[in-house]
Design an enzyme around this catalytic site. Structure first.
Site, PDB file in Angstrom:
ATOM      1  N   GLY A 142     -12.633  -4.604  -5.783  1.00 54.89           N
ATOM      2  CA  GLY A 142     -12.293  -3.638  -4.604  1.00 54.89           C
ATOM      3  C   GLY A 142     -13.352  -2.564  -4.764  1.00 54.89           C
ATOM      4  N   THR A 143     -12.798  -1.482  -5.473  1.00 56.81           N
ATOM      5  CA  THR A 143     -13.395  -0.198  -5.677  1.00 56.81           C
ATOM      6  C   THR A 143     -14.942  -0.310  -6.422  1.00 56.81           C
ATOM      7  OG1 THR A 143     -11.282   0.994  -6.038  1.00 56.81           O
ATOM      8  CG2 THR A 143     -13.365   2.029  -6.862  1.00 56.81           C
ATOM      9  N   CYS A 159       0.805  -1.242   0.023  1.00 60.68           N
ATOM     10  CA  CYS A 159       0.006  -0.134  -0.048  1.00 60.68           C
ATOM     11  C   CYS A 159       0.881   1.131   0.082  1.00 60.68           C
ATOM     12  CB  CYS A 159      -1.100  -0.103   1.156  1.00 60.68           C
ATOM     13  SG  CYS A 159      -2.569  -1.101   0.944  1.00 60.68           S
ATOM     14  N   ASN A 207      -1.579  -3.938  -6.065  1.00 61.12           N
ATOM     15  CA  ASN A 207      -2.092  -2.877  -5.142  1.00 61.12           C
ATOM     16  C   ASN A 207      -2.252  -1.654  -5.984  1.00 61.12           C
ATOM     17  OD1 ASN A 207      -2.998  -1.741  -2.444  1.00 61.12           O
ATOM     18  ND2 ASN A 207      -1.654  -3.164  -1.363  1.00 61.12           N
TER      19      ASN A 207
HETATM   20  C1  LIG Z   1     -10.531   2.923  -0.077  1.00 61.81           C
HETATM   21  C2  LIG Z   1      -9.572   1.779  -0.314  1.00 61.81           C
HETATM   22  C3  LIG Z   1      -8.879   0.931   0.780  1.00 61.81           C
HETATM   23  C4  LIG Z   1      -8.024   0.038   0.489  1.00 61.81           C
HETATM   24  N1  LIG Z   1      -7.522  -0.754   1.404  1.00 61.81           N
HETATM   25  C5  LIG Z   1      -6.866  -1.709   1.505  1.00 61.81           C
HETATM   26  C6  LIG Z   1      -6.198  -2.638   2.477  1.00 61.81           C
HETATM   27  O1  LIG Z   1      -6.725  -2.538   3.678  1.00 61.81           O
HETATM   28  N2  LIG Z   1      -5.243  -3.387   2.074  1.00 61.81           N
HETATM   29  C7  LIG Z   1      -4.781  -3.834   0.876  1.00 61.81           C
HETATM   30  O2  LIG Z   1      -4.160  -4.833   0.480  1.00 61.81           O
HETATM   31  N3  LIG Z   1      -5.396  -2.828  -0.114  1.00 61.81           N
HETATM   32  C8  LIG Z   1      -6.279  -2.077   0.118  1.00 61.81           C
HETATM   33  N4  LIG Z   1      -7.011  -1.169  -1.056  1.00 61.81           N
HETATM   34  C9  LIG Z   1      -6.297  -2.021  -2.477  1.00 61.81           C
HETATM   35  C10 LIG Z   1      -7.501  -2.733  -3.079  1.00 61.81           C
HETATM   36  O3  LIG Z   1      -7.518  -3.986  -2.273  1.00 61.81           O
HETATM   37  C11 LIG Z   1      -7.021  -3.117  -4.516  1.00 61.81           C
HETATM   38  O4  LIG Z   1      -5.785  -3.818  -4.583  1.00 61.81           O
HETATM   39  C12 LIG Z   1      -6.995  -1.930  -5.318  1.00 61.81           C
HETATM   40  O5  LIG Z   1      -7.896  -0.986  -4.962  1.00 61.81           O
HETATM   41  C13 LIG Z   1      -7.292  -2.135  -6.909  1.00 61.81           C
HETATM   42  O6  LIG Z   1      -8.242  -2.927  -6.887  1.00 61.81           O
HETATM   43  P1  LIG Z   1      -9.875  -2.187  -7.468  1.00 61.81           P
HETATM   44  O7  LIG Z   1      -9.500  -1.142  -8.560  1.00 61.81           O
HETATM   45  O8  LIG Z   1     -10.962  -3.198  -7.557  1.00 61.81           O
HETATM   46  O9  LIG Z   1     -10.012  -1.245  -6.133  1.00 61.81           O
HETATM   47  C14 LIG Z   1      -8.008  -0.522  -0.709  1.00 61.81           C
HETATM   48  C15 LIG Z   1      -8.356   0.288  -2.039  1.00 61.81           C
HETATM   49  C16 LIG Z   1      -9.197   1.295  -1.673  1.00 61.81           C
HETATM   50  C17 LIG Z   1      -9.773   1.816  -2.740  1.00 61.81           C
END
Ligand SMILES: Cc1cc2nc3c(=O)[nH]c(=O)nc-3n(C[C@H](O)[C@H](O)[C@H](O)COP(=O)(O)O)c2cc1C
Length: 369
Positions: free
Chosen positions: A258-259, A124, A185
Protein backbone atom coordinates in the site's frame (compact mmCIF):
# COMPACT_ATOMS: atom_id res chain seq x y z
CA UNK A 1 6.92 -17.38 -7.84
CA UNK A 2 3.25 -18.26 -8.20
CA UNK A 3 0.66 -18.57 -5.47
CA UNK A 4 -2.92 -19.74 -5.06
CA UNK A 5 -5.19 -17.58 -2.91
CA UNK A 6 -8.89 -18.37 -2.41
CA UNK A 7 -8.75 -20.69 -5.43
CA UNK A 8 -7.36 -17.89 -7.62
CA UNK A 9 -4.09 -18.60 -9.44
CA UNK A 10 -1.77 -15.59 -9.04
CA UNK A 11 1.34 -15.17 -11.21
CA UNK A 12 3.09 -13.56 -8.20
CA UNK A 13 2.12 -13.30 -4.51
CA UNK A 14 2.18 -9.48 -4.78
CA UNK A 15 -1.26 -7.85 -4.52
CA UNK A 16 -1.92 -4.11 -4.40
CA UNK A 17 -3.76 -3.12 -1.20
CA UNK A 18 -6.89 -0.94 -0.91
CA UNK A 19 -6.19 2.80 -0.87
CA UNK A 20 -6.28 5.92 -3.05
CA UNK A 21 -3.58 4.50 -5.37
CA UNK A 22 -6.38 2.17 -6.66
CA UNK A 23 -9.14 4.78 -6.64
CA UNK A 24 -10.44 4.01 -10.17
CA UNK A 25 -10.02 1.74 -13.19
CA UNK A 26 -7.12 3.74 -14.63
CA UNK A 27 -5.08 3.48 -11.43
CA UNK A 28 -5.82 -0.25 -11.20
CA UNK A 29 -4.63 -0.70 -14.80
CA UNK A 30 -1.30 0.88 -13.75
CA UNK A 31 -0.92 -1.75 -11.01
CA UNK A 32 -1.56 -4.61 -13.42
CA UNK A 33 0.87 -3.06 -15.92
CA UNK A 34 3.47 -2.93 -13.13
CA UNK A 35 3.09 -6.70 -12.67
CA UNK A 36 0.73 -7.10 -9.68
CA UNK A 37 -0.65 -10.62 -9.22
CA UNK A 38 -4.01 -9.12 -8.18
CA UNK A 39 -5.35 -5.70 -7.28
CA UNK A 40 -7.79 -4.68 -4.55
CA UNK A 41 -9.96 -1.60 -5.15
CA UNK A 42 -10.17 1.33 -2.78
CA UNK A 43 -12.97 0.47 -0.37
CA UNK A 44 -16.43 0.87 -1.89
CA UNK A 45 -19.61 1.54 0.08
CA UNK A 46 -23.10 2.94 -0.41
CA UNK A 47 -21.87 6.43 0.52
CA UNK A 48 -19.73 8.88 -1.46
CA UNK A 49 -17.16 9.28 1.27
CA UNK A 50 -15.91 12.83 1.82
CA UNK A 51 -12.34 13.76 0.98
CA UNK A 52 -11.13 15.67 4.02
CA UNK A 53 -8.26 18.11 3.37
CA UNK A 54 -5.57 17.45 4.46
CA UNK A 55 -5.95 13.68 4.97
CA UNK A 56 -2.44 12.17 4.73
CA UNK A 57 0.66 13.08 6.76
CA UNK A 58 4.00 11.36 6.90
CA UNK A 59 7.33 11.51 8.65
CA UNK A 60 10.46 9.38 8.70
CA UNK A 61 8.69 6.77 10.82
CA UNK A 62 5.39 6.23 9.05
CA UNK A 63 2.23 7.61 7.49
CA UNK A 64 -1.08 8.60 9.09
CA UNK A 65 -4.18 8.75 6.92
CA UNK A 66 -7.69 9.87 7.69
CA UNK A 67 -9.06 8.90 4.25
CA UNK A 68 -12.64 7.69 4.30
CA UNK A 69 -12.78 5.13 1.48
CA UNK A 70 -13.81 5.79 -2.14
CA UNK A 71 -15.59 9.07 -2.85
CA UNK A 72 -16.99 7.56 -6.07
CA UNK A 73 -20.61 6.40 -5.93
CA UNK A 74 -20.92 2.62 -5.93
CA UNK A 75 -22.68 2.76 -9.32
CA UNK A 76 -19.57 4.35 -10.93
CA UNK A 77 -17.52 1.38 -9.82
CA UNK A 78 -19.37 -0.80 -12.34
CA UNK A 79 -17.61 1.15 -15.12
CA UNK A 80 -14.32 1.39 -13.21
CA UNK A 81 -14.25 -2.37 -12.68
CA UNK A 82 -14.93 -2.89 -16.40
CA UNK A 83 -11.91 -0.68 -17.21
CA UNK A 84 -9.78 -2.45 -14.60
CA UNK A 85 -10.76 -5.90 -15.89
CA UNK A 86 -9.76 -5.12 -19.50
CA UNK A 87 -6.23 -6.44 -18.91
CA UNK A 88 -7.63 -9.73 -17.61
CA UNK A 89 -5.97 -9.38 -14.19
CA UNK A 90 -7.49 -10.62 -10.93
CA UNK A 91 -9.58 -7.91 -9.30
CA UNK A 92 -10.69 -7.97 -5.68
CA UNK A 93 -13.34 -5.44 -4.67
CA UNK A 94 -12.93 -3.99 -1.19
CA UNK A 95 -16.34 -3.32 0.35
CA UNK A 96 -17.65 -1.81 3.55
CA UNK A 97 -21.01 -0.98 5.13
CA UNK A 98 -22.54 -0.34 8.51
CA UNK A 99 -24.81 -3.42 8.64
CA UNK A 100 -24.63 -7.02 7.40
CA UNK A 101 -27.47 -6.58 4.87
CA UNK A 102 -26.00 -3.35 3.49
CA UNK A 103 -22.62 -5.08 3.16
CA UNK A 104 -24.20 -8.00 1.31
CA UNK A 105 -25.91 -5.52 -1.02
CA UNK A 106 -22.60 -3.82 -1.93
CA UNK A 107 -20.95 -7.23 -2.28
CA UNK A 108 -23.63 -8.48 -4.71
CA UNK A 109 -23.27 -5.31 -6.81
CA UNK A 110 -19.51 -5.77 -7.04
CA UNK A 111 -19.86 -9.45 -7.92
CA UNK A 112 -22.28 -8.47 -10.70
CA UNK A 113 -19.78 -5.82 -11.87
CA UNK A 114 -17.19 -8.56 -12.44
CA UNK A 115 -15.02 -8.66 -9.30
CA UNK A 116 -13.19 -11.98 -8.92
CA UNK A 117 -13.26 -11.86 -5.11
CA UNK A 118 -14.14 -9.54 -2.25
CA UNK A 119 -12.23 -8.10 0.67
CA UNK A 120 -14.44 -7.01 3.56
CA UNK A 121 -13.03 -3.86 5.11
CA UNK A 122 -14.25 -4.05 8.70
CA UNK A 123 -11.10 -2.65 10.20
CA UNK A 124 -10.25 0.95 9.14
CA UNK A 125 -9.83 2.97 12.33
CA UNK A 126 -10.71 6.34 10.83
CA UNK A 127 -14.30 7.53 11.00
CA UNK A 128 -15.05 4.76 13.50
CA UNK A 129 -15.89 4.90 17.16
CA UNK A 130 -13.25 3.62 19.57
CA UNK A 131 -13.68 0.06 18.35
CA UNK A 132 -13.55 -1.12 14.74
CA UNK A 133 -16.03 -3.83 13.68
CA UNK A 134 -13.12 -6.25 13.35
CA UNK A 135 -12.45 -6.01 17.08
CA UNK A 136 -15.54 -8.16 17.68
CA UNK A 137 -15.49 -11.77 16.52
CA UNK A 138 -19.28 -11.88 16.70
CA UNK A 139 -19.74 -8.82 14.46
CA UNK A 140 -17.18 -10.14 11.98
CA UNK A 141 -19.12 -13.42 11.91
CA UNK A 142 -22.45 -11.66 11.19
CA UNK A 143 -21.04 -9.37 8.50
CA UNK A 144 -19.08 -12.14 6.77
CA UNK A 145 -21.89 -14.72 6.92
CA UNK A 146 -24.37 -12.35 5.32
CA UNK A 147 -21.98 -11.68 2.43
CA UNK A 148 -20.90 -15.32 1.99
CA UNK A 149 -24.56 -16.40 1.88
CA UNK A 150 -25.28 -13.98 -0.98
CA UNK A 151 -22.27 -14.22 -3.33
CA UNK A 152 -20.49 -17.02 -5.19
CA UNK A 153 -17.06 -15.36 -5.39
CA UNK A 154 -14.57 -15.94 -2.53
CA UNK A 155 -14.50 -13.57 0.42
CA UNK A 156 -11.45 -12.35 2.36
CA UNK A 157 -11.86 -10.49 5.65
CA UNK A 158 -9.43 -7.68 6.47
CA UNK A 159 -8.49 -7.77 10.14
CA UNK A 160 -7.31 -5.15 12.58
CA UNK A 161 -4.28 -5.23 14.84
CA UNK A 162 -6.26 -3.18 17.40
CA UNK A 163 -7.71 -6.30 19.05
CA UNK A 164 -6.85 -8.35 22.08
CA UNK A 165 -7.14 -11.71 20.27
CA UNK A 166 -6.73 -11.64 16.49
CA UNK A 167 -6.88 -15.46 16.29
CA UNK A 168 -10.41 -15.47 17.67
CA UNK A 169 -11.55 -12.92 15.07
CA UNK A 170 -9.87 -14.93 12.28
CA UNK A 171 -11.60 -18.10 13.58
CA UNK A 172 -14.98 -16.33 13.46
CA UNK A 173 -14.30 -15.15 9.90
CA UNK A 174 -13.47 -18.73 8.92
CA UNK A 175 -16.57 -20.07 10.69
CA UNK A 176 -18.70 -17.61 8.70
CA UNK A 177 -17.26 -18.97 5.44
CA UNK A 178 -14.39 -16.58 4.64
CA UNK A 179 -11.89 -18.09 2.18
CA UNK A 180 -9.00 -15.99 3.57
CA UNK A 181 -8.12 -13.19 5.96
CA UNK A 182 -5.85 -10.22 5.35
CA UNK A 183 -3.77 -8.74 8.16
CA UNK A 184 -3.41 -5.98 9.02
CA UNK A 185 -5.36 -2.82 8.39
CA UNK A 186 -3.84 0.37 9.72
CA UNK A 187 -3.60 0.55 13.53
CA UNK A 188 -5.25 3.63 15.11
CA UNK A 189 -2.77 6.49 15.45
CA UNK A 190 -1.90 10.13 15.91
CA UNK A 191 1.30 10.81 13.96
CA UNK A 192 2.31 13.81 16.04
CA UNK A 193 1.57 17.27 17.36
CA UNK A 194 2.73 20.63 15.97
CA UNK A 195 4.14 21.96 19.24
CA UNK A 196 4.17 25.59 18.03
CA UNK A 197 0.46 25.51 17.12
CA UNK A 198 -0.45 23.09 19.92
CA UNK A 199 -2.47 21.02 17.44
CA UNK A 200 -2.29 17.45 16.15
CA UNK A 201 -0.84 17.17 12.61
CA UNK A 202 -4.17 15.85 11.30
CA UNK A 203 -7.53 16.82 12.79
CA UNK A 204 -8.71 13.36 13.84
CA UNK A 205 -7.44 9.89 14.73
CA UNK A 206 -6.21 7.98 11.71
CA UNK A 207 -4.58 4.78 10.57
CA UNK A 208 -0.82 4.17 10.72
CA UNK A 209 1.03 2.53 7.84
CA UNK A 210 4.43 2.10 6.22
CA UNK A 211 7.62 0.45 7.45
CA UNK A 212 6.84 1.15 11.11
CA UNK A 213 3.85 -1.22 11.16
CA UNK A 214 5.63 -4.20 9.58
CA UNK A 215 6.71 -5.78 12.91
CA UNK A 216 3.11 -5.51 14.21
CA UNK A 217 1.73 -7.03 11.02
CA UNK A 218 4.30 -9.83 10.95
CA UNK A 219 3.31 -10.78 14.50
CA UNK A 220 -0.39 -10.77 13.55
CA UNK A 221 0.24 -12.97 10.50
CA UNK A 222 2.39 -15.43 12.48
CA UNK A 223 -0.17 -15.58 15.30
CA UNK A 224 -3.01 -16.39 12.91
CA UNK A 225 -0.85 -18.89 11.00
CA UNK A 226 -0.04 -20.73 14.22
CA UNK A 227 -3.62 -20.90 15.44
CA UNK A 228 -6.12 -20.87 12.55
CA UNK A 229 -6.13 -22.96 9.37
CA UNK A 230 -7.04 -20.22 6.89
CA UNK A 231 -5.04 -18.60 4.07
CA UNK A 232 -3.55 -15.25 5.09
CA UNK A 233 -2.71 -12.23 2.98
CA UNK A 234 0.02 -10.25 4.79
CA UNK A 235 -0.05 -6.45 4.65
CA UNK A 236 1.85 -3.68 6.39
CA UNK A 237 5.08 -1.91 5.53
CA UNK A 238 6.10 -3.93 2.50
CA UNK A 239 8.41 -2.09 0.09
CA UNK A 240 11.01 -4.73 -0.85
CA UNK A 241 11.08 -8.36 -1.97
CA UNK A 242 12.70 -9.24 1.37
CA UNK A 243 9.75 -7.74 3.28
CA UNK A 244 7.33 -9.81 1.20
CA UNK A 245 9.29 -13.06 1.59
CA UNK A 246 9.39 -12.54 5.37
CA UNK A 247 5.58 -12.53 5.39
CA UNK A 248 5.42 -15.73 3.30
CA UNK A 249 7.91 -17.43 5.62
CA UNK A 250 5.73 -16.50 8.62
CA UNK A 251 2.66 -18.12 7.09
CA UNK A 252 1.21 -15.76 4.48
CA UNK A 253 -0.02 -17.12 1.15
CA UNK A 254 0.22 -13.71 -0.54
CA UNK A 255 1.04 -10.11 0.41
CA UNK A 256 -0.28 -6.62 -0.22
CA UNK A 257 1.56 -3.36 -0.88
CA UNK A 258 0.00 0.00 0.00
CA UNK A 259 1.93 2.98 1.37
CA UNK A 260 5.04 2.12 -0.65
CA UNK A 261 3.05 3.05 -3.78
CA UNK A 262 2.64 6.57 -2.31
CA UNK A 263 6.29 6.82 -1.33
CA UNK A 264 7.92 5.21 -4.40
CA UNK A 265 5.24 5.23 -7.14
CA UNK A 266 3.73 2.26 -9.03
CA UNK A 267 7.31 1.19 -9.91
CA UNK A 268 7.63 -0.28 -6.42
CA UNK A 269 5.22 -3.04 -7.49
CA UNK A 270 7.59 -4.06 -10.33
CA UNK A 271 10.57 -3.80 -7.97
CA UNK A 272 8.99 -6.18 -5.43
CA UNK A 273 7.61 -8.61 -8.06
CA UNK A 274 10.97 -8.83 -9.85
CA UNK A 275 12.89 -9.07 -6.57
CA UNK A 276 10.76 -12.02 -5.47
CA UNK A 277 11.22 -13.73 -8.87
CA UNK A 278 14.99 -13.31 -8.66
CA UNK A 279 15.11 -14.67 -5.12
CA UNK A 280 12.80 -17.55 -6.05
CA UNK A 281 14.96 -18.48 -9.02
CA UNK A 282 18.13 -18.39 -6.92
CA UNK A 283 16.48 -20.57 -4.26
CA UNK A 284 14.67 -22.88 -6.74
CA UNK A 285 11.25 -21.92 -5.42
CA UNK A 286 8.39 -22.07 -7.92
CA UNK A 287 5.33 -21.68 -5.72
CA UNK A 288 4.85 -19.66 -2.52
CA UNK A 289 3.54 -22.77 -0.73
CA UNK A 290 7.10 -24.19 -0.79
CA UNK A 291 8.27 -21.56 1.72
CA UNK A 292 4.95 -20.75 3.41
CA UNK A 293 5.36 -20.70 7.19
CA UNK A 294 8.91 -22.14 7.16
CA UNK A 295 10.06 -19.55 9.72
CA UNK A 296 7.30 -20.38 12.20
CA UNK A 297 9.34 -23.22 13.73
CA UNK A 298 11.83 -20.53 14.81
CA UNK A 299 9.16 -19.02 17.07
CA UNK A 300 9.40 -20.79 20.42
CA UNK A 301 7.52 -20.28 23.63
CA UNK A 302 9.61 -19.26 26.62
CA UNK A 303 9.03 -22.73 28.12
CA UNK A 304 10.75 -24.33 25.14
CA UNK A 305 13.77 -22.03 25.18
CA UNK A 306 17.17 -23.05 26.45
CA UNK A 307 19.54 -20.28 27.47
CA UNK A 308 23.00 -20.88 26.00
CA UNK A 309 25.88 -19.02 27.69
CA UNK A 310 26.51 -16.83 24.63
CA UNK A 311 28.58 -13.67 24.75
CA UNK A 312 29.43 -11.02 22.21
CA UNK A 313 32.58 -11.59 20.13
CA UNK A 314 34.16 -9.51 17.39
CA UNK A 315 34.46 -11.29 14.05
CA UNK A 316 37.80 -12.10 12.38
CA UNK A 317 40.10 -9.51 13.98
CA UNK A 318 39.79 -7.09 16.86
CA UNK A 319 39.52 -3.99 14.69
CA UNK A 320 36.64 -2.14 13.10
CA UNK A 321 37.18 0.22 10.15
CA UNK A 322 34.17 2.40 10.90
CA UNK A 323 35.06 3.25 14.49
CA UNK A 324 31.45 4.41 15.03
CA UNK A 325 31.33 3.24 18.68
CA UNK A 326 27.67 2.22 18.36
CA UNK A 327 28.38 -1.06 20.17
CA UNK A 328 29.87 0.82 23.12
CA UNK A 329 27.00 3.31 23.28
CA UNK A 330 24.24 0.71 23.25
CA UNK A 331 25.85 -1.72 25.71
CA UNK A 332 23.83 -1.31 28.93
CA UNK A 333 26.22 -3.68 30.71
CA UNK A 334 29.37 -1.61 30.03
CA UNK A 335 31.01 -4.66 28.45
CA UNK A 336 32.19 -2.98 25.22
CA UNK A 337 34.91 -0.42 24.82
CA UNK A 338 35.99 1.13 21.49
CA UNK A 339 39.27 2.98 21.21
CA UNK A 340 40.51 4.19 17.80
CA UNK A 341 38.58 1.49 15.98
CA UNK A 342 39.68 -1.30 18.34
CA UNK A 343 36.76 -3.03 20.04
CA UNK A 344 37.34 -4.72 23.36
CA UNK A 345 34.72 -6.88 24.97
CA UNK A 346 34.81 -7.85 28.62
CA UNK A 347 33.18 -11.28 28.51
CA UNK A 348 32.52 -11.31 32.27
CA UNK A 349 30.27 -8.28 31.92
CA UNK A 350 28.56 -9.28 28.66
CA UNK A 351 25.18 -10.94 29.29
CA UNK A 352 24.62 -11.88 25.65
CA UNK A 353 21.65 -9.53 25.13
CA UNK A 354 22.57 -9.15 21.44
CA UNK A 355 21.72 -5.48 21.00
CA UNK A 356 25.23 -4.53 19.81
CA UNK A 357 25.25 -7.41 17.32
CA UNK A 358 21.95 -6.34 15.78
CA UNK A 359 22.88 -2.62 15.62
CA UNK A 360 26.53 -2.88 14.42
CA UNK A 361 26.54 -1.14 11.01
CA UNK A 362 29.51 -3.17 9.76
CA UNK A 363 28.18 -6.50 11.12
CA UNK A 364 31.48 -7.13 12.85
CA UNK A 365 29.98 -8.62 15.99
CA UNK A 366 28.44 -12.02 16.69
CA UNK A 367 27.15 -13.99 19.63
CA UNK A 368 28.99 -17.22 20.39
CA UNK A 369 30.03 -19.53 23.21
C1 LIG B 1 -3.84 6.67 2.39
C2 LIG B 1 -4.34 5.31 2.75
C3 LIG B 1 -5.65 4.94 2.44
C4 LIG B 1 -6.11 3.66 2.74
N1 LIG B 1 -7.38 3.29 2.37
C5 LIG B 1 -7.82 2.04 2.63
C6 LIG B 1 -9.10 1.62 2.19
O1 LIG B 1 -9.84 2.32 1.49
N2 LIG B 1 -9.51 0.39 2.57
C7 LIG B 1 -8.72 -0.48 3.29
O2 LIG B 1 -9.14 -1.60 3.57
N3 LIG B 1 -7.48 -0.11 3.67
C8 LIG B 1 -7.03 1.11 3.36
N4 LIG B 1 -5.76 1.48 3.73
C9 LIG B 1 -4.92 0.51 4.44
C10 LIG B 1 -3.98 -0.27 3.48
O3 LIG B 1 -4.71 -1.02 2.55
C11 LIG B 1 -3.05 -1.22 4.27
O4 LIG B 1 -3.82 -2.18 4.94
C12 LIG B 1 -2.20 -0.49 5.31
O5 LIG B 1 -1.85 0.79 4.87
C13 LIG B 1 -0.94 -1.24 5.69
O6 LIG B 1 -0.14 -1.53 4.56
P1 LIG B 1 1.02 -0.53 4.02
O7 LIG B 1 1.95 -0.24 5.14
O8 LIG B 1 1.65 -1.33 2.90
O9 LIG B 1 0.31 0.67 3.53
C14 LIG B 1 -5.28 2.74 3.42
C15 LIG B 1 -3.97 3.13 3.75
C16 LIG B 1 -3.49 4.39 3.42
C17 LIG B 1 -2.07 4.75 3.76
Amino acid sequence: MKTTLMGLELSTPVIVAAGPWVRDGACIEKCFAAGAGAVITETIGTQMYMETRPRIAGNDMGVQNICLYSHLPMENWVDEIAIAKKSGGILIASVTASSPTELAYVAIKMEQAGADALELCLSCPQGETLEVVASSGEKVYQMTKEVVDHVKIPVMVKLSQNVSNISYVAKMAKKAGAAAVSAINTPRCILGVDIELGKPLLPTYGGYSGAAVKPLALASVATIAQTVDIPICGVGGISTAKDAIEYLMLGATAVQIGTAVILEGYEVITKVVEGISKWAEEHHVKHAKEIKGCALTGLQSFDEMTVDPLVCKIKRDESCEIGCTVCQKVCMYEAVECTDGVVEITSDRCTGCGVCVSLCPSQKLRLSW
